[in-house]
Design an enzyme around this catalytic site. Structure first.
Site, mmCIF file in Angstrom:
data_model
loop_
_atom_site.group_PDB
_atom_site.id
_atom_site.type_symbol
_atom_site.label_atom_id
_atom_site.label_comp_id
_atom_site.label_asym_id
_atom_site.label_seq_id
_atom_site.Cartn_x
_atom_site.Cartn_y
_atom_site.Cartn_z
ATOM 1 C CG HIS A 119 -1.724 1.224 1.430
ATOM 2 N ND1 HIS A 119 -3.065 1.307 1.115
ATOM 3 C CD2 HIS A 119 -1.382 2.457 1.907
ATOM 4 C CE1 HIS A 119 -3.507 2.516 1.374
ATOM 5 N NE2 HIS A 119 -2.503 3.242 1.865
ATOM 6 C CD GLU A 120 1.878 3.441 3.785
ATOM 7 O OE1 GLU A 120 2.086 4.559 3.278
ATOM 8 O OE2 GLU A 120 0.846 3.189 4.432
ATOM 9 C CG HIS A 123 0.474 6.335 -0.420
ATOM 10 N ND1 HIS A 123 -0.680 6.784 -1.018
ATOM 11 C CD2 HIS A 123 0.095 5.784 0.761
ATOM 12 C CE1 HIS A 123 -1.721 6.514 -0.230
ATOM 13 N NE2 HIS A 123 -1.279 5.897 0.852
ATOM 14 C CG HIS A 129 -5.728 6.773 0.927
ATOM 15 N ND1 HIS A 129 -5.663 7.475 2.108
ATOM 16 C CD2 HIS A 129 -4.744 5.843 0.989
ATOM 17 C CE1 HIS A 129 -4.686 6.980 2.852
ATOM 18 N NE2 HIS A 129 -4.109 5.994 2.193
#
Lengths: 402, 82
Positions: A119-120, A123, A129
Protein backbone atom coordinates in the site's frame (compact mmCIF):
# COMPACT_ATOMS: atom_id res chain seq x y z
CA UNK A 1 -3.47 9.86 -7.90
CA UNK A 2 -2.30 12.84 -5.87
CA UNK A 3 -3.09 16.39 -6.97
CA UNK A 4 -1.02 17.28 -10.08
CA UNK A 5 -0.33 13.56 -10.48
CA UNK A 6 3.33 13.44 -9.39
CA UNK A 7 5.15 10.38 -10.82
CA UNK A 8 8.65 9.12 -11.35
CA UNK A 9 9.89 10.35 -14.69
CA UNK A 10 12.04 7.24 -15.17
CA UNK A 11 11.44 3.54 -15.25
CA UNK A 12 14.40 2.52 -13.10
CA UNK A 13 13.60 3.38 -9.50
CA UNK A 14 15.90 2.61 -6.60
CA UNK A 15 15.04 1.79 -3.02
CA UNK A 16 16.99 1.36 0.17
CA UNK A 17 16.00 -0.25 3.47
CA UNK A 18 17.49 2.04 6.10
CA UNK A 19 16.70 -0.09 9.15
CA UNK A 20 14.69 -3.09 10.27
CA UNK A 21 11.94 -3.87 12.70
CA UNK A 22 12.94 -6.22 15.51
CA UNK A 23 9.54 -7.88 15.12
CA UNK A 24 10.67 -9.89 12.10
CA UNK A 25 13.74 -11.56 10.72
CA UNK A 26 15.66 -9.20 8.43
CA UNK A 27 15.31 -11.68 5.57
CA UNK A 28 11.53 -11.64 6.05
CA UNK A 29 11.45 -7.84 5.98
CA UNK A 30 13.49 -7.82 2.79
CA UNK A 31 11.25 -10.41 1.22
CA UNK A 32 8.07 -8.54 2.17
CA UNK A 33 9.40 -5.30 0.66
CA UNK A 34 10.63 -7.05 -2.48
CA UNK A 35 7.29 -8.80 -2.95
CA UNK A 36 5.52 -5.48 -2.50
CA UNK A 37 7.62 -3.87 -5.22
CA UNK A 38 7.05 -6.85 -7.47
CA UNK A 39 3.28 -6.30 -7.29
CA UNK A 40 3.72 -2.90 -8.89
CA UNK A 41 6.48 -3.82 -11.33
CA UNK A 42 4.38 -6.69 -12.67
CA UNK A 43 1.77 -4.32 -14.08
CA UNK A 44 3.96 -1.37 -15.14
CA UNK A 45 7.21 -0.81 -17.04
CA UNK A 46 8.87 0.14 -13.73
CA UNK A 47 11.96 -1.70 -12.53
CA UNK A 48 13.04 -1.54 -8.89
CA UNK A 49 16.64 -1.94 -7.78
CA UNK A 50 17.72 -2.17 -4.20
CA UNK A 51 20.73 -0.11 -3.16
CA UNK A 52 22.63 -0.49 0.09
CA UNK A 53 24.13 2.94 0.58
CA UNK A 54 23.66 6.54 -0.42
CA UNK A 55 20.45 8.16 -1.53
CA UNK A 56 17.76 6.03 -3.13
CA UNK A 57 14.54 7.26 -4.68
CA UNK A 58 12.51 5.41 -2.07
CA UNK A 59 14.03 5.29 1.41
CA UNK A 60 12.30 2.78 3.68
CA UNK A 61 12.52 3.01 7.46
CA UNK A 62 10.90 1.96 10.71
CA UNK A 63 10.49 4.53 13.47
CA UNK A 64 8.11 5.53 16.24
CA UNK A 65 6.61 8.79 17.45
CA UNK A 66 8.28 11.89 16.05
CA UNK A 67 10.70 10.83 13.35
CA UNK A 68 11.77 13.94 11.53
CA UNK A 69 8.77 14.84 9.40
CA UNK A 70 5.53 16.64 10.18
CA UNK A 71 3.58 13.46 10.70
CA UNK A 72 4.55 11.79 13.94
CA UNK A 73 3.38 8.25 14.60
CA UNK A 74 0.84 7.58 17.30
CA UNK A 75 1.82 4.40 19.13
CA UNK A 76 0.16 1.03 18.63
CA UNK A 77 -2.88 0.99 16.31
CA UNK A 78 -4.19 4.09 14.55
CA UNK A 79 -1.72 5.11 11.90
CA UNK A 80 0.44 2.20 10.78
CA UNK A 81 2.63 3.82 8.13
CA UNK A 82 2.80 6.61 5.60
CA UNK A 83 4.66 7.40 2.42
CA UNK A 84 5.30 10.43 0.27
CA UNK A 85 4.48 10.92 -3.41
CA UNK A 86 7.32 10.84 -5.96
CA UNK A 87 9.75 13.72 -5.65
CA UNK A 88 13.18 14.67 -4.46
CA UNK A 89 14.31 14.53 -0.83
CA UNK A 90 11.62 12.94 1.30
CA UNK A 91 9.52 12.32 -1.83
CA UNK A 92 8.83 8.62 -2.34
CA UNK A 93 10.01 7.67 1.15
CA UNK A 94 8.01 5.15 3.16
CA UNK A 95 7.90 5.18 6.97
CA UNK A 96 6.53 2.35 9.10
CA UNK A 97 5.43 2.80 12.71
CA UNK A 98 7.76 0.72 14.86
CA UNK A 99 5.18 0.71 17.66
CA UNK A 100 3.11 -1.73 15.61
CA UNK A 101 3.74 -5.44 15.71
CA UNK A 102 4.91 -6.33 12.22
CA UNK A 103 4.55 -9.85 10.96
CA UNK A 104 4.82 -11.89 7.79
CA UNK A 105 1.67 -13.77 8.73
CA UNK A 106 -1.96 -12.78 8.51
CA UNK A 107 -3.01 -12.90 12.14
CA UNK A 108 -4.98 -10.77 14.54
CA UNK A 109 -1.85 -10.12 16.58
CA UNK A 110 0.03 -7.96 14.13
CA UNK A 111 0.06 -6.23 10.80
CA UNK A 112 1.22 -7.99 7.68
CA UNK A 113 4.24 -6.04 6.48
CA UNK A 114 3.83 -7.12 2.87
CA UNK A 115 0.26 -5.73 2.69
CA UNK A 116 1.15 -2.45 4.36
CA UNK A 117 4.34 -2.04 2.34
CA UNK A 118 2.50 -2.73 -0.92
CA UNK A 119 0.00 0.00 0.00
CA UNK A 120 2.68 2.50 1.03
CA UNK A 121 4.75 1.85 -2.07
CA UNK A 122 1.63 2.67 -4.06
CA UNK A 123 1.90 6.14 -2.53
CA UNK A 124 5.64 6.19 -3.24
CA UNK A 125 4.77 5.66 -6.89
CA UNK A 126 2.10 8.33 -6.98
CA UNK A 127 -1.20 6.75 -5.99
CA UNK A 128 -3.51 8.40 -3.50
CA UNK A 129 -6.22 6.64 -1.53
CA UNK A 130 -8.99 4.75 -3.22
CA UNK A 131 -12.52 4.58 -1.88
CA UNK A 132 -13.03 1.21 -3.54
CA UNK A 133 -13.47 -1.31 -0.75
CA UNK A 134 -11.01 -4.14 -1.25
CA UNK A 135 -8.55 -2.10 -3.28
CA UNK A 136 -4.97 -2.15 -2.04
CA UNK A 137 -5.02 1.65 -1.88
CA UNK A 138 -8.11 1.67 0.40
CA UNK A 139 -6.85 3.55 3.48
CA UNK A 140 -7.97 0.99 6.09
CA UNK A 141 -5.81 -2.03 6.87
CA UNK A 142 -7.58 -5.26 6.03
CA UNK A 143 -5.97 -8.53 6.97
CA UNK A 144 -6.18 -11.01 4.13
CA UNK A 145 -4.48 -14.07 2.81
CA UNK A 146 -1.31 -12.96 1.05
CA UNK A 147 -0.61 -16.24 -0.66
CA UNK A 148 -0.92 -15.68 -4.38
CA UNK A 149 -2.04 -12.10 -3.71
CA UNK A 150 -3.09 -10.32 -6.91
CA UNK A 151 -3.24 -6.57 -7.30
CA UNK A 152 -6.92 -5.52 -7.46
CA UNK A 153 -8.10 -4.00 -10.74
CA UNK A 154 -8.68 -0.57 -9.23
CA UNK A 155 -5.00 -0.36 -8.27
CA UNK A 156 -3.88 -1.66 -11.65
CA UNK A 157 -5.99 1.00 -13.37
CA UNK A 158 -4.52 3.67 -11.12
CA UNK A 159 -0.87 2.79 -11.54
CA UNK A 160 -1.22 2.21 -15.28
CA UNK A 161 -2.81 5.65 -15.63
CA UNK A 162 0.54 6.99 -14.36
CA UNK A 163 3.06 4.64 -15.95
CA UNK A 164 1.31 2.65 -18.66
CA UNK A 165 1.45 -1.08 -19.23
CA UNK A 166 4.45 -3.37 -18.74
CA UNK A 167 6.74 -3.92 -21.69
CA UNK A 168 6.58 -7.37 -23.22
CA UNK A 169 10.09 -8.25 -22.10
CA UNK A 170 9.39 -7.21 -18.53
CA UNK A 171 7.47 -10.29 -17.57
CA UNK A 172 10.28 -11.52 -15.34
CA UNK A 173 10.55 -10.34 -11.75
CA UNK A 174 12.63 -7.21 -11.48
CA UNK A 175 13.31 -7.28 -7.77
CA UNK A 176 16.27 -8.75 -5.97
CA UNK A 177 14.07 -11.36 -4.33
CA UNK A 178 11.72 -13.51 -6.36
CA UNK A 179 8.29 -13.53 -4.79
CA UNK A 180 7.91 -16.25 -2.24
CA UNK A 181 4.81 -17.25 -0.47
CA UNK A 182 5.17 -17.23 3.30
CA UNK A 183 3.49 -20.04 5.12
CA UNK A 184 0.32 -18.67 6.60
CA UNK A 185 -0.38 -19.64 10.16
CA UNK A 186 -3.37 -18.88 12.28
CA UNK A 187 -2.86 -18.11 15.98
CA UNK A 188 -4.45 -21.45 16.79
CA UNK A 189 -2.02 -23.28 14.54
CA UNK A 190 0.84 -21.42 16.13
CA UNK A 191 -0.14 -22.72 19.55
CA UNK A 192 1.14 -26.16 20.32
CA UNK A 193 -1.31 -26.79 23.12
CA UNK A 194 -4.90 -26.21 22.13
CA UNK A 195 -6.75 -24.16 24.73
CA UNK A 196 -9.65 -25.95 26.35
CA UNK A 197 -12.32 -23.82 24.73
CA UNK A 198 -11.09 -24.85 21.31
CA UNK A 199 -11.05 -28.58 21.94
CA UNK A 200 -13.43 -30.15 19.43
CA UNK A 201 -14.88 -32.47 22.03
CA UNK A 202 -16.00 -29.57 24.20
CA UNK A 203 -17.40 -27.35 21.51
CA UNK A 204 -21.15 -27.31 21.15
CA UNK A 205 -22.02 -27.33 17.46
CA UNK A 206 -23.98 -24.39 16.14
CA UNK A 207 -27.64 -24.95 16.78
CA UNK A 208 -28.82 -23.16 13.65
CA UNK A 209 -27.11 -23.63 10.31
CA UNK A 210 -29.39 -21.05 8.68
CA UNK A 211 -30.55 -17.75 10.17
CA UNK A 212 -34.25 -18.08 11.02
CA UNK A 213 -36.61 -15.37 9.84
CA UNK A 214 -37.25 -12.57 12.30
CA UNK A 215 -40.93 -13.39 12.47
CA UNK A 216 -40.64 -17.17 12.47
CA UNK A 217 -43.25 -18.15 15.08
CA UNK A 218 -40.92 -20.89 16.33
CA UNK A 219 -37.94 -18.60 16.79
CA UNK A 220 -36.07 -19.21 20.05
CA UNK A 221 -32.82 -17.78 21.39
CA UNK A 222 -29.70 -19.17 23.02
CA UNK A 223 -28.98 -15.97 24.94
CA UNK A 224 -30.12 -12.36 25.15
CA UNK A 225 -28.36 -9.38 26.68
CA UNK A 226 -28.24 -5.63 26.65
CA UNK A 227 -25.05 -3.88 25.57
CA UNK A 228 -24.68 -0.11 25.98
CA UNK A 229 -28.37 0.52 25.52
CA UNK A 230 -28.79 -1.94 22.68
CA UNK A 231 -30.28 -5.43 22.94
CA UNK A 232 -28.57 -8.42 21.36
CA UNK A 233 -30.35 -11.71 20.69
CA UNK A 234 -28.12 -14.71 20.01
CA UNK A 235 -28.83 -17.97 18.24
CA UNK A 236 -26.03 -20.14 16.95
CA UNK A 237 -23.60 -17.88 15.18
CA UNK A 238 -26.25 -15.21 14.53
CA UNK A 239 -27.05 -11.97 16.31
CA UNK A 240 -30.14 -9.81 16.05
CA UNK A 241 -29.23 -6.28 17.10
CA UNK A 242 -31.96 -3.98 18.35
CA UNK A 243 -30.67 -0.45 18.78
CA UNK A 244 -32.30 2.86 19.67
CA UNK A 245 -29.97 4.32 17.04
CA UNK A 246 -31.48 2.54 14.06
CA UNK A 247 -35.04 1.83 13.14
CA UNK A 248 -34.45 -1.59 11.58
CA UNK A 249 -33.24 -4.77 13.23
CA UNK A 250 -29.60 -5.30 12.28
CA UNK A 251 -28.50 -8.83 11.42
CA UNK A 252 -24.95 -9.75 12.33
CA UNK A 253 -22.80 -12.70 13.29
CA UNK A 254 -20.96 -13.16 16.55
CA UNK A 255 -17.67 -13.31 14.67
CA UNK A 256 -18.26 -9.87 13.15
CA UNK A 257 -18.19 -8.39 16.67
CA UNK A 258 -15.85 -10.77 18.45
CA UNK A 259 -13.90 -12.83 15.91
CA UNK A 260 -12.16 -14.96 18.51
CA UNK A 261 -15.31 -16.04 20.36
CA UNK A 262 -16.86 -19.37 19.51
CA UNK A 263 -20.51 -19.16 18.42
CA UNK A 264 -23.37 -20.76 20.30
CA UNK A 265 -23.49 -18.90 23.60
CA UNK A 266 -25.46 -20.48 26.40
CA UNK A 267 -26.05 -17.27 28.33
CA UNK A 268 -25.08 -13.61 28.46
CA UNK A 269 -25.64 -10.63 30.72
CA UNK A 270 -24.50 -7.05 31.08
CA UNK A 271 -23.28 -5.16 34.12
CA UNK A 272 -23.74 -1.76 32.56
CA UNK A 273 -22.11 0.20 35.38
CA UNK A 274 -18.91 -1.65 34.57
CA UNK A 275 -19.46 -1.50 30.81
CA UNK A 276 -19.04 -5.26 30.80
CA UNK A 277 -20.89 -8.14 29.17
CA UNK A 278 -20.25 -11.73 30.16
CA UNK A 279 -20.76 -14.56 27.68
CA UNK A 280 -21.09 -18.19 28.71
CA UNK A 281 -20.42 -21.24 26.63
CA UNK A 282 -20.19 -24.68 28.16
CA UNK A 283 -18.12 -24.41 31.33
CA UNK A 284 -16.25 -21.22 30.38
CA UNK A 285 -17.09 -17.55 30.31
CA UNK A 286 -15.66 -14.44 28.68
CA UNK A 287 -15.92 -10.76 29.62
CA UNK A 288 -16.12 -8.15 26.88
CA UNK A 289 -16.20 -4.38 26.84
CA UNK A 290 -17.65 -3.28 23.52
CA UNK A 291 -15.62 -5.06 20.89
CA UNK A 292 -12.75 -5.89 23.23
CA UNK A 293 -12.43 -9.19 25.02
CA UNK A 294 -10.95 -8.56 28.44
CA UNK A 295 -7.61 -10.11 29.23
CA UNK A 296 -7.52 -13.23 31.35
CA UNK A 297 -10.55 -14.86 29.73
CA UNK A 298 -11.99 -17.41 29.23
CA UNK A 299 -12.30 -18.54 32.80
CA UNK A 300 -14.04 -21.63 34.14
CA UNK A 301 -17.51 -20.99 35.53
CA UNK A 302 -16.34 -22.55 38.78
CA UNK A 303 -14.51 -19.25 39.38
CA UNK A 304 -17.95 -17.72 39.93
CA UNK A 305 -18.70 -20.23 42.65
CA UNK A 306 -20.43 -23.00 40.76
CA UNK A 307 -19.64 -26.57 41.83
CA UNK A 308 -17.93 -28.74 39.25
CA UNK A 309 -21.20 -30.61 38.77
CA UNK A 310 -22.55 -27.56 36.92
CA UNK A 311 -21.23 -27.91 33.39
CA UNK A 312 -23.11 -25.10 31.70
CA UNK A 313 -25.43 -22.16 32.35
CA UNK A 314 -28.81 -21.97 30.65
CA UNK A 315 -29.41 -18.25 31.12
CA UNK A 316 -28.26 -15.26 33.16
CA UNK A 317 -29.71 -11.88 34.00
CA UNK A 318 -28.44 -8.98 36.08
CA UNK A 319 -30.53 -6.69 38.26
CA UNK A 320 -28.83 -3.30 38.39
CA UNK A 321 -30.80 -2.24 41.49
CA UNK A 322 -29.83 -5.11 43.74
CA UNK A 323 -26.50 -5.77 41.97
CA UNK A 324 -27.48 -9.41 41.85
CA UNK A 325 -27.15 -11.72 38.89
CA UNK A 326 -29.40 -14.73 38.55
CA UNK A 327 -28.00 -17.80 36.83
CA UNK A 328 -30.45 -20.41 35.58
CA UNK A 329 -29.30 -24.02 35.50
CA UNK A 330 -31.90 -26.70 34.81
CA UNK A 331 -34.90 -26.17 37.06
CA UNK A 332 -32.88 -24.19 39.62
CA UNK A 333 -31.36 -20.75 39.82
CA UNK A 334 -28.42 -19.22 41.65
CA UNK A 335 -27.95 -15.69 42.92
CA UNK A 336 -24.56 -14.04 42.47
CA UNK A 337 -23.62 -10.85 44.30
CA UNK A 338 -21.70 -8.62 41.88
CA UNK A 339 -20.45 -6.41 44.71
CA UNK A 340 -18.79 -9.22 46.62
CA UNK A 341 -18.27 -11.35 43.50
CA UNK A 342 -19.61 -14.40 45.29
CA UNK A 343 -22.60 -16.71 45.19
CA UNK A 344 -25.25 -15.96 47.77
CA UNK A 345 -26.05 -18.45 50.48
CA UNK A 346 -29.24 -20.42 50.27
CA UNK A 347 -28.90 -21.08 46.56
CA UNK A 348 -29.58 -22.83 44.27
CA UNK A 349 -33.35 -22.63 44.63
CA UNK A 350 -36.07 -24.02 42.42
CA UNK A 351 -37.08 -21.53 39.76
CA UNK A 352 -40.75 -22.38 40.18
CA UNK A 353 -40.57 -21.76 43.92
CA UNK A 354 -39.75 -18.08 43.49
CA UNK A 355 -40.87 -17.28 39.95
CA UNK A 356 -44.35 -18.74 40.07
CA UNK A 357 -45.54 -19.95 36.71
CA UNK A 358 -42.04 -20.62 35.35
CA UNK A 359 -42.15 -24.36 35.70
CA UNK A 360 -39.48 -25.14 33.18
CA UNK A 361 -35.94 -24.31 32.17
CA UNK A 362 -35.00 -20.81 31.00
CA UNK A 363 -33.22 -20.58 27.63
CA UNK A 364 -32.29 -16.91 27.88
CA UNK A 365 -33.03 -13.99 30.18
CA UNK A 366 -33.03 -10.23 29.78
CA UNK A 367 -33.46 -7.23 32.05
CA UNK A 368 -34.96 -4.32 30.18
CA UNK A 369 -37.02 -1.30 31.16
CA UNK A 370 -37.13 -2.40 34.78
CA UNK A 371 -38.53 -5.84 33.98
CA UNK A 372 -37.18 -9.33 33.53
CA UNK A 373 -37.88 -11.30 30.37
CA UNK A 374 -37.44 -15.06 30.54
CA UNK A 375 -37.31 -16.93 27.25
CA UNK A 376 -38.37 -20.55 26.85
CA UNK A 377 -38.61 -21.89 23.32
CA UNK A 378 -40.77 -19.59 21.23
CA UNK A 379 -42.30 -18.03 24.33
CA UNK A 380 -41.23 -15.21 26.55
CA UNK A 381 -42.44 -14.23 30.03
CA UNK A 382 -42.43 -10.65 31.24
CA UNK A 383 -41.69 -10.74 34.97
CA UNK A 384 -41.88 -8.08 37.66
CA UNK A 385 -38.44 -7.86 39.21
CA UNK A 386 -39.57 -7.16 42.78
CA UNK A 387 -42.56 -9.46 43.11
CA UNK A 388 -41.07 -12.04 40.71
CA UNK A 389 -44.57 -12.51 39.28
CA UNK A 390 -45.37 -13.06 35.63
CA UNK A 391 -47.01 -10.00 34.07
CA UNK A 392 -47.69 -11.41 30.62
CA UNK A 393 -46.55 -13.97 28.10
CA UNK A 394 -45.40 -13.12 24.58
CA UNK A 395 -43.65 -14.66 21.61
CA UNK A 396 -39.85 -14.65 21.91
CA UNK A 397 -39.55 -12.45 18.83
CA UNK A 398 -42.01 -9.83 20.09
CA UNK A 399 -39.08 -7.37 20.01
CA UNK A 400 -38.90 -7.54 16.22
CA UNK A 401 -42.24 -5.82 15.46
CA UNK A 402 -43.65 -8.97 13.91
CA UNK B 1 -21.52 -0.32 19.59
CA UNK B 2 -22.44 3.03 21.08
CA UNK B 3 -19.83 4.67 23.27
CA UNK B 4 -20.24 4.74 27.03
CA UNK B 5 -21.40 8.25 28.07
CA UNK B 6 -18.24 9.26 29.92
CA UNK B 7 -16.25 8.53 26.81
CA UNK B 8 -18.28 10.81 24.56
CA UNK B 9 -16.10 13.86 25.06
CA UNK B 10 -13.00 11.80 24.51
CA UNK B 11 -14.50 10.33 21.35
CA UNK B 12 -15.37 13.78 20.03
CA UNK B 13 -11.76 14.87 20.51
CA UNK B 14 -10.59 11.73 18.78
CA UNK B 15 -12.92 12.38 15.82
CA UNK B 16 -11.75 15.98 15.59
CA UNK B 17 -8.14 14.89 15.44
CA UNK B 18 -8.98 12.24 12.84
CA UNK B 19 -10.72 14.79 10.63
CA UNK B 20 -7.81 17.21 11.04
CA UNK B 21 -5.34 14.52 10.02
CA UNK B 22 -7.19 12.93 7.15
CA UNK B 23 -9.88 15.38 5.98
CA UNK B 24 -8.24 18.76 6.33
CA UNK B 25 -10.61 19.85 9.10
CA UNK B 26 -9.63 23.12 10.71
CA UNK B 27 -11.56 24.29 13.73
CA UNK B 28 -12.86 27.80 13.36
CA UNK B 29 -12.52 27.71 9.59
CA UNK B 30 -15.69 29.21 8.18
CA UNK B 31 -16.86 30.29 4.80
CA UNK B 32 -17.55 33.98 4.12
CA UNK B 33 -20.52 32.95 2.05
CA UNK B 34 -22.16 30.79 4.67
CA UNK B 35 -24.41 32.71 7.01
CA UNK B 36 -24.71 29.78 9.37
CA UNK B 37 -21.88 27.44 10.06
CA UNK B 38 -23.17 25.92 13.26
CA UNK B 39 -21.27 22.69 13.14
CA UNK B 40 -18.22 22.83 10.88
CA UNK B 41 -17.37 19.25 11.82
CA UNK B 42 -20.56 17.98 10.18
CA UNK B 43 -19.37 18.78 6.68
CA UNK B 44 -16.13 16.93 7.27
CA UNK B 45 -17.94 13.99 8.82
CA UNK B 46 -20.17 13.90 5.73
CA UNK B 47 -17.09 13.93 3.53
CA UNK B 48 -15.57 11.07 5.47
CA UNK B 49 -18.82 9.07 5.51
CA UNK B 50 -19.16 9.57 1.78
CA UNK B 51 -15.60 8.41 1.14
CA UNK B 52 -16.12 5.19 3.07
CA UNK B 53 -19.59 4.52 1.71
CA UNK B 54 -21.25 4.96 5.10
CA UNK B 55 -24.69 6.47 5.51
CA UNK B 56 -24.08 10.20 5.10
CA UNK B 57 -25.61 11.85 8.16
CA UNK B 58 -23.01 14.39 9.23
CA UNK B 59 -23.32 12.91 12.72
CA UNK B 60 -20.66 11.13 14.66
CA UNK B 61 -22.58 7.86 14.96
CA UNK B 62 -21.07 4.60 16.09
CA UNK B 63 -20.43 3.27 12.59
CA UNK B 64 -18.50 6.39 11.68
CA UNK B 65 -16.53 6.24 14.89
CA UNK B 66 -15.82 2.56 14.36
CA UNK B 67 -14.43 3.34 10.92
CA UNK B 68 -12.26 6.09 12.36
CA UNK B 69 -10.80 3.68 14.89
CA UNK B 70 -9.67 1.13 12.36
CA UNK B 71 -5.92 0.88 11.76
CA UNK B 72 -5.04 2.79 8.65
CA UNK B 73 -2.49 4.53 6.51
CA UNK B 74 -1.39 7.96 7.68
CA UNK B 75 -1.84 9.63 4.31
CA UNK B 76 -4.87 11.98 4.20
CA UNK B 77 -7.82 10.76 2.16
CA UNK B 78 -8.73 14.04 0.53
CA UNK B 79 -5.58 16.11 0.26
CA UNK B 80 -1.91 15.57 -0.40
CA UNK B 81 0.93 16.12 2.02
CA UNK B 82 2.24 19.62 2.09
Amino acid sequence: TFPLSPRWKKEDVTYRILNYTPDMLQADVEEAIARAFQLWSSVTPLRFTRVYSGQADIMISFSSGFHGDFYSFDGPGGTLAHAYPPGSGIGGDAHFDEDENWTKFTTSNGYNLFLVAAHELGHSLGLGHSNVFGALMYPIYMARDTRDYKLPQDDIDGIQALYGHPKESAALPTTAFPPQEPTEMTPAEATTEMPPWEEPTKTTPSKTPVRPRDCDPHLSFDAVTTLRGETLFFKGSYVWRLSPYFSEIEHDTISSFWPSLVAGFDAAYEVDKRDRVLFFKDNHYWAVSGYNIEQGFPQPIQNLGFPTSVRKIDAAVHDENTKKTYFFVGNKYWSFNENTQSMERGYPRKIAADFQGIGHTVDAALQKNGLFYFFHGANQYEVDIKSKKIIRMMRSNSWFNC
Amino acid sequence: FPVVPEKEKEEMQFAKKYLENFYDFKEGKSSLFKAKDLNPMSDKIREMQSFFGLEVTGELNHKTLDMMKKPRCGIPDIRSYS
